[in-house]
Design an enzyme around this catalytic site. Structure first.
Site, PDB file in Angstrom:
ATOM      1  CB  CYS A   2      -0.869   0.030   1.236  1.00  0.00           C
ATOM      2  SG  CYS A   2      -1.643  -1.548   1.589  1.00  0.00           S
ATOM      3  NE  ARG A  27       4.125   1.342  -1.910  1.00  0.00           N
ATOM      4  CZ  ARG A  27       5.142   0.607  -1.501  1.00  0.00           C
ATOM      5  NH1 ARG A  27       6.235   0.585  -2.196  1.00  0.00           N
ATOM      6  NH2 ARG A  27       5.054  -0.100  -0.409  1.00  0.00           N
ATOM      7  CD1 TRP A  74      -1.735  -5.772  -2.319  1.00  0.00           C
ATOM      8  CD2 TRP A  74      -2.461  -4.857  -4.220  1.00  0.00           C
ATOM      9  NE1 TRP A  74      -1.664  -6.721  -3.293  1.00  0.00           N
ATOM     10  CE2 TRP A  74      -2.098  -6.202  -4.463  1.00  0.00           C
ATOM     11  CE3 TRP A  74      -2.951  -4.092  -5.282  1.00  0.00           C
ATOM     12  CZ2 TRP A  74      -2.211  -6.777  -5.721  1.00  0.00           C
ATOM     13  CZ3 TRP A  74      -3.045  -4.678  -6.524  1.00  0.00           C
ATOM     14  CH2 TRP A  74      -2.674  -6.006  -6.743  1.00  0.00           C
ATOM     15  CG  ASN A  98       1.914   0.896   3.600  1.00  0.00           C
ATOM     16  OD1 ASN A  98       0.714   1.104   3.518  1.00  0.00           O
ATOM     17  ND2 ASN A  98       2.818   1.547   2.885  1.00  0.00           N
ATOM     18  N   GLY A  99       1.743  -3.016   5.898  1.00  0.00           N
ATOM     19  CA  GLY A  99       2.342  -4.147   6.594  1.00  0.00           C
ATOM     20  C   GLY A  99       1.263  -5.064   7.125  1.00  0.00           C
ATOM     21  CD  GLU A 482       7.759 -18.231 -15.101  1.00  0.00           C
ATOM     22  OE1 GLU A 482       6.883 -18.762 -15.794  1.00  0.00           O
ATOM     23  OE2 GLU A 482       7.726 -17.027 -14.787  1.00  0.00           O
ATOM     24  CE  LYS A 486       8.200 -14.416 -16.940  1.00  0.00           C
ATOM     25  NZ  LYS A 486       7.142 -14.742 -16.049  1.00  0.00           N
ATOM     26  CD  GLU A 489       6.252 -13.151 -20.262  1.00  0.00           C
ATOM     27  OE1 GLU A 489       5.083 -12.848 -20.494  1.00  0.00           O
ATOM     28  OE2 GLU A 489       6.617 -13.638 -19.180  1.00  0.00           O
ATOM     29  CG  HIS A 505      11.846 -38.996 -26.149  1.00  0.00           C
ATOM     30  ND1 HIS A 505      11.894 -40.307 -26.552  1.00  0.00           N
ATOM     31  CD2 HIS A 505      12.065 -39.017 -24.815  1.00  0.00           C
ATOM     32  CE1 HIS A 505      12.118 -41.086 -25.501  1.00  0.00           C
ATOM     33  NE2 HIS A 505      12.228 -40.323 -24.431  1.00  0.00           N
ATOM     34  CE  LYS A 606       1.145  -8.113 -13.977  1.00  0.00           C
ATOM     35  NZ  LYS A 606       2.265  -9.074 -14.057  1.00  0.00           N
TER      36      LYS A 606
HETATM   37  C1  F6R Z   1       3.807 -14.361 -17.905  1.00  0.00           C
HETATM   38  C2  F6R Z   1       2.518 -13.873 -17.474  1.00  0.00           C
HETATM   39  C3  F6R Z   1       1.291 -14.612 -17.916  1.00  0.00           C
HETATM   40  C4  F6R Z   1       0.332 -14.781 -16.738  1.00  0.00           C
HETATM   41  C5  F6R Z   1      -0.997 -15.371 -17.206  1.00  0.00           C
HETATM   42  C6  F6R Z   1      -1.937 -15.632 -16.050  1.00  0.00           C
HETATM   43  O1  F6R Z   1       4.847 -13.585 -17.400  1.00  0.00           O
HETATM   44  O2  F6R Z   1       2.430 -12.902 -16.779  1.00  0.00           O
HETATM   45  O3  F6R Z   1       1.604 -15.830 -18.475  1.00  0.00           O
HETATM   46  O4  F6R Z   1       0.940 -15.612 -15.790  1.00  0.00           O
HETATM   47  O5  F6R Z   1      -1.604 -14.496 -18.104  1.00  0.00           O
HETATM   48  O6  F6R Z   1      -2.193 -14.466 -15.358  1.00  0.00           O
HETATM   49  P1  F6R Z   1      -2.777 -14.492 -13.885  1.00  0.00           P
HETATM   50  O7  F6R Z   1      -1.738 -15.107 -13.002  1.00  0.00           O
HETATM   51  O8  F6R Z   1      -3.073 -13.061 -13.552  1.00  0.00           O
HETATM   52  O9  F6R Z   1      -4.016 -15.335 -13.932  1.00  0.00           O
END
Ligand code: F6R
Length: 611
Positions: A2, A27, A74, A98-99, A482, A486, A489, A505, A606
């Site tokens: 927050c 935040r 938050w 916050n906390g 993962e 990363k 993307e 394989h 996002k």
């Molecule tokens: C990768 C990424 C996406 C999300 C996916 C699910 O870095 O951010 O693959 O992980 O879109 O999103 P959430 O976790 O918000 O359901």
């Protein structure tokens, strides 16, 4: 998490507070509020939702007063609502915090027994009651704050005003950031520099346990022992944008570096080491219910799906319960087998991902108990769930998920321990050992971040590669997936994650001297260490370039690989948390060196709220 801002001076404080909160909206943004003192009057305005709602309310009826505090929230305890928005008040005291207060339930109980009535579901409100009680016993505001924090266990950045002391603001901190901004005839407090950067460039960073008394003419700081403390003033030359990112070039980099704190916040108050158990707020599954479960179905997308794959290893190993990890986008387009003996777990940073939400509803409709592991309280998934457990990562701004992933991993580990205890597959002693390992993780993550210079070297060498392969076995398989996600993307380099055993394989045909292969090979029994060493040799024999992620003390793998990134040795099921960090840094630096928009990579959003 927050955001906090406070002001004491000769101007109307509410507009300054709201404008400061705007700079902190990244935040937290589920609700916001201000409390302003004018003489004997305490004026409080709060609003659920985006800051715009608060701005409108303040605009319509400006609360008067030249001393004030503000907060953008938050949620961690209590859903987003007007009542749960800060500031929290009791009698003539208002607080923003916050906390997390770990012992808030016990303190609430004691206060209720003394006649206190609470008006929110938050842990924070406890502070307002404790401070007000101490004032009634004759203490002045600073001493009343001291008396309150002496009773509290947990973390806090806390700012307090009281109409009994209208020209001063008191703030204190313990493991949550707090700065003092110094002005001419006015002074400021804030959880982050950007909140007040338009008013001053001179800041004092408060230290752990410090308490500050802030008035228009100066600030006085006292250390934890109550002695006057001298803290140096720092001149901040950051641009407002740099300040929002805490001096990091990108939010993603900031969020990678925040992981020790985010993981510690996710663990805080939940690990009961002495009892060998885990406490989840709102846990409503009886031991009988847990024992009657026949299957766990994890539903998630993208990075969250990868944490689900790691979670399968954890839950199956510690709770001996079969786990299926389903791509949420596929789940409801087939004929899934789900019934009332199943636990459906949706894992999601945002809690709004359309595919995960739809799959979750479907599983719930088929009779499963619905649990959400989520980073956003009040999100659609937490509203749909029978039970929600929150990762306390704080807002994640960079599109590429980093701290959400590692906090999901520790959350799944705690869940595995809890299920293991309830199903009697773990003894108290075994659970204590697992929790002890877990408690070491924030420090290990802090240590592994020191590998950044070594990772940067690797990034420089391979930044022009066209393809990357990531290999891992057992719990390191989701780490490989993962790492590849990363990289692709944000750097736009083609990358694939594979289980080491699958290489022969098919993917082995791709290997030549142009192919960098990242092999995640910590020395763990579950990871079939000898086999992954075999993979390294197979890659080398075909001219591929090996970047090995290995334990600090591993002499064998170090001699085989072209590049070595060393990580602290964690227990087998927790090693994914530590091993992921260098891969996040690798993706970040490759993308940054290629000049890409790291925080907002092309074509990605996002929160994916459409199918
Ligand atoms: C990768 C990424 C996406 C999300 C996916 C699910 O870095 O951010 O693959 O992980 O879109 O999103 P959430 O976790 O918000 O359901």
């Amino acid at each position: 998490m927050c955001g906090i801002v406070g002001y004491v001076g000769d101007k109307e404080s509410a507009p300054i507070l709201v404008s400061g909160l705007k700079k902190l909206e990244y935040r937290g943004y589920d609700s916001a509020g201000v409390a302003v003192v004018s003489g004997k009057q305490l004026n409080v305005v709060r609003a659920m939702g985006k800051l715009k709602n608060l701005e409108n309310r303040v605009g319509q009826d400006l609360p008067q007063g030249t001393t004030g505090i503000g907060h953008t929230r938050w949620a961690t305890h209590g859903r987003p609502s007007d009542e749960n928005a800060h500031p929290h008040t009791y009698k003539n005291v208002a607080v923003v915090h916050n906390g997390i207060i770990e012992n808030h339930l016990a303190l609430k109980e004691q206060l209720r027994a003394r006649g206190h009535v609470f008006s929110s579901e938050t842990d924070t409100e406890v502070f307002a009651h404790l401070i007000s009680e101490a004032q009634e016993q004759g203490k002045d505001l600073p001493d009343a704050v001291r008396a309150a924090i002496a009773q509290v266990k947990g973390t806090y950045a806390l700012a307090v005003v009281s109409s009994a002391d209208p020209h001063r603001l008191v703030c204190t901190k313990n493991a949550s950031p707090m700065v003092l901004g110094l002005g001419e005839g006015q002074n400021f407090v804030a959880s982050d520099v950007p909140a007040v950067l338009e008013h001053t460039r001179d800041f004092v960073y408060m230290e752990e346990g410090d308490l500050a008394i802030v008035s228009a003419t100066g600030v006085e700081i006292f250390n934890r022992q109550g002695q006057k403390a001298n803290r140096s003033t720092k001149r901040i030359d950051w641009t407002p944008m740099m300040a929002e990112k805490g001096g990091h070039k990108h939010f993603m980099h900031k969020e990678i570096w925040e992981q020790p704190r985010a993981i510690a916040d996710t663990l805080r108050g939940r690990m009961l080491l002495t009892e060998g158990d885990v406490h989840f707020e709102g846990w409503n599954l009886t031991p009988e219910k847990v024992r009657s479960l026949t299957k766990v179905t994890i539903l998630a997308c993208g990075t969250s799906w990868h944490s689900g794959v790691a979670g399968k290893h954890m839950i199956e190993s510690l709770a001996r319960l079969p786990v299926e990890v389903e791509l949420a986008s596929e789940f409801r387009y087939r004929d899934p087998i789900v019934d009332s003996t199943h636990l459906a777990i949706a894992i999601s940073q945002s809690g709004e991902t359309a595919d995960t939400l739809a799959a979750f509803k479907e599983a719930k409709g088929l009779g499963a108990t619905a649990m959400a592991i989520c980073n956003v309280m009040g999100s659609a998934m937490t509203r749909e769930a029978d039970i929600s457990v929150l990762t306390n990562a704080g807002p994640e701004i960079g599109v590429a998920s980093t701290k959400a992933f590692t906090t999901q991993l520790v959350m799944l580990y705690m869940l595995a321990v809890k299920l293991g205890r309830l199903r009697n597959t773990l003894t108290v002693k075994a659970a204590q050992e697992h929790l002890t390992h877990l408690a070491e993780i924030p420090k290990m993550v802090e240590d592994v971040l020191k590998c950044e210079p070594a990772v940067k070297k690797v990034a420089r060498e391979f930044m022009t590669a066209q393809d990357f392969l990531f290999l891992g076995r057992g719990p390191m398989h989701p780490v490989a997936l993962e790492g590849a996600l990363k990289l692709k993307e944000i750097s736009y380099i083609h990358a694939e994650g594979y289980a080491g055993g699958e290489m022969k394989h098919g993917p082995i045909a791709l290997i030549d001297e142009k192919m960098p292969v990242v092999v995640i090979a910590p020395k763990q029994p579950h990871v079939a260490y000898e086999k992954i060493i075999g993979n390294i040799e197979e890659v080398r024999a075909r001219g591929g370039k090996v970047i090995a992620i290995i334990d600090e003390d591993d002499a064998q793998a170090g001699t085989l690989a072209d590049h070595v990134i060393r990580i602290p040795p964690a227990s087998a099921l927790l090693a994914p948390v530590v091993a992921t960090i260098p891969l996040q840094l690798l993706a970040y630096h490759v993308a940054e060196m290629r000049g890409n928009d790291v925080d907002q990579p092309r074509n990605l959003a996002k929160s994916v709220t459409v199918e």
